[in-house]
Design a protein around this motif. Structure first.
Motif, PDB file in Angstrom:
ATOM      1  N   VAL A 137      30.911  56.823  21.977  1.00 26.84           N
ATOM      2  CA  VAL A 137      30.121  56.005  22.906  1.00 26.84           C
ATOM      3  C   VAL A 137      30.298  54.520  22.603  1.00 26.84           C
ATOM      4  O   VAL A 137      30.435  53.709  23.524  1.00 26.84           O
ATOM      5  CB  VAL A 137      28.632  56.421  22.865  1.00 26.84           C
ATOM      6  N   ASN A 138      30.324  54.150  21.325  1.00 22.60           N
ATOM      7  CA  ASN A 138      30.469  52.732  20.954  1.00 22.60           C
ATOM      8  C   ASN A 138      31.771  52.127  21.470  1.00 22.60           C
ATOM      9  O   ASN A 138      31.796  50.979  21.901  1.00 22.60           O
ATOM     10  CB  ASN A 138      30.380  52.543  19.442  1.00 22.60           C
ATOM     11  N   VAL A 139      32.855  52.895  21.437  1.00 26.53           N
ATOM     12  CA  VAL A 139      34.155  52.360  21.838  1.00 26.53           C
ATOM     13  C   VAL A 139      34.460  52.627  23.316  1.00 26.53           C
ATOM     14  O   VAL A 139      34.984  51.764  24.012  1.00 26.53           O
ATOM     15  CB  VAL A 139      35.275  52.945  20.947  1.00 26.53           C
ATOM     16  N   LEU A 140      34.103  53.806  23.806  1.00 31.56           N
ATOM     17  CA  LEU A 140      34.516  54.219  25.152  1.00 31.56           C
ATOM     18  C   LEU A 140      33.414  54.147  26.196  1.00 31.56           C
ATOM     19  O   LEU A 140      33.660  54.350  27.364  1.00 31.56           O
ATOM     20  CB  LEU A 140      35.062  55.650  25.104  1.00 31.56           C
ATOM     21  N   GLY A 141      32.194  53.876  25.777  1.00 33.23           N
ATOM     22  CA  GLY A 141      31.078  53.843  26.698  1.00 33.23           C
ATOM     23  C   GLY A 141      30.469  55.225  26.849  1.00 33.23           C
ATOM     24  O   GLY A 141      30.930  56.201  26.280  1.00 33.23           O
ATOM     25  N   GLU A 142      29.422  55.291  27.627  1.00 33.94           N
ATOM     26  CA  GLU A 142      28.742  56.566  27.849  1.00 33.94           C
ATOM     27  C   GLU A 142      29.701  57.577  28.476  1.00 33.94           C
ATOM     28  O   GLU A 142      30.564  57.213  29.269  1.00 33.94           O
ATOM     29  CB  GLU A 142      27.519  56.377  28.777  1.00 33.94           C
ATOM     30  N   SER A 143      29.513  58.812  28.120  1.00 35.26           N
ATOM     31  CA  SER A 143      30.348  59.876  28.641  1.00 35.26           C
ATOM     32  C   SER A 143      30.003  60.139  30.100  1.00 35.26           C
ATOM     33  O   SER A 143      28.829  60.086  30.492  1.00 35.26           O
ATOM     34  CB  SER A 143      30.124  61.164  27.837  1.00 35.26           C
ATOM     35  N   GLY A 144      31.026  60.402  30.889  1.00 36.11           N
ATOM     36  CA  GLY A 144      30.785  60.816  32.266  1.00 36.11           C
ATOM     37  C   GLY A 144      30.259  62.228  32.290  1.00 36.11           C
ATOM     38  O   GLY A 144      30.152  62.895  31.272  1.00 36.11           O
ATOM     39  N   LYS A 145      29.921  62.703  33.442  1.00 34.18           N
ATOM     40  CA  LYS A 145      29.426  64.068  33.607  1.00 34.18           C
ATOM     41  C   LYS A 145      30.585  65.048  33.417  1.00 34.18           C
ATOM     42  O   LYS A 145      31.694  64.783  33.861  1.00 34.18           O
ATOM     43  CB  LYS A 145      28.799  64.274  34.998  1.00 34.18           C
ATOM     44  N   ALA A 146      30.303  66.157  32.785  1.00 28.84           N
ATOM     45  CA  ALA A 146      31.319  67.202  32.620  1.00 28.84           C
ATOM     46  C   ALA A 146      31.694  67.753  33.983  1.00 28.84           C
ATOM     47  O   ALA A 146      30.857  67.847  34.867  1.00 28.84           O
ATOM     48  CB  ALA A 146      30.783  68.313  31.725  1.00 28.84           C
ATOM     49  N   MET A 147      32.953  68.108  34.127  1.00 27.80           N
ATOM     50  CA  MET A 147      33.445  68.604  35.413  1.00 27.80           C
ATOM     51  C   MET A 147      33.036  70.018  35.651  1.00 27.80           C
ATOM     52  O   MET A 147      32.815  70.808  34.860  1.00 27.80           O
ATOM     53  CB  MET A 147      34.945  68.484  35.444  1.00 27.80           C
TER      54      MET A 147
END
Length: 147
Positions: A137-147
């Motif tokens: 999360v720190n590097v890539l941002g919040e995770s998107g929703k799982a597909m």
């Protein structure tokens, strides 16, 4: 069904872990279940145990949806981070970035009739996936929703 599969299912039942089971190509067995990653997200965990007449079989454990990269401009950062985490924090497990942005964790192992090592490997990987969340999360941002 082999003793390996029977013992693994008995262990899952003993630990009250609900699972779905499906035979896939070449008689291999796919076990699928969920692991709560955060209050909002769950991992889909897949264990594939090969069909074997021996007292051992090869297996792989895949932890799906560890993270979902939604900002494709951060792809280079993602590869750099995954390489770093694979060197420092994943041990016998490896992180991968799929073409659709899914970050997943995977390990390969040989298992025998005693289900405990396979079960412990499964539990350890879930803990590792959970422990990686802050870095992802720190590097890539919040995770998107799982597909």
């Amino acid at each position: 069904m082999s003793v390996i599969h029977t013992n693994f299912e008995s262990k899952l039942n003993e630990m009250n872990i609900p699972f779905n089971k499906k035979e896939i190509e070449n008689g291999h067995i796919l076990y699928r279940f969920n692991f709560r990653l955060t209050t909002e997200r769950a991992l889909v965990v897949e264990v594939i145990i090969q069909a074997s007449k021996d007292n051992y079989a090869d297996a792989q454990i895949i932890y799906r949806h560890v993270h979902l990269l939604t900002d494709r401009s951060k792809e280079a950062d993602a590869y750099e981070l995954l390489n770093s985490l694979n060197e420092m924090k994943t041990g016998y497990y490896s992180l991968y970035l799929a073409g659709d942005g899914e970050v997943f964790l995977k390990t390969l192992l040989r298992t025998g009739e005693d289900a405990e090592p396979l079960y412990q490997t499964l539990v350890m990987g879930s803990g590792i996936a959970k422990g990686l969340q802050k870095d992802l999360v720190n590097v890539l941002g919040e995770s998107g929703k799982a597909m």
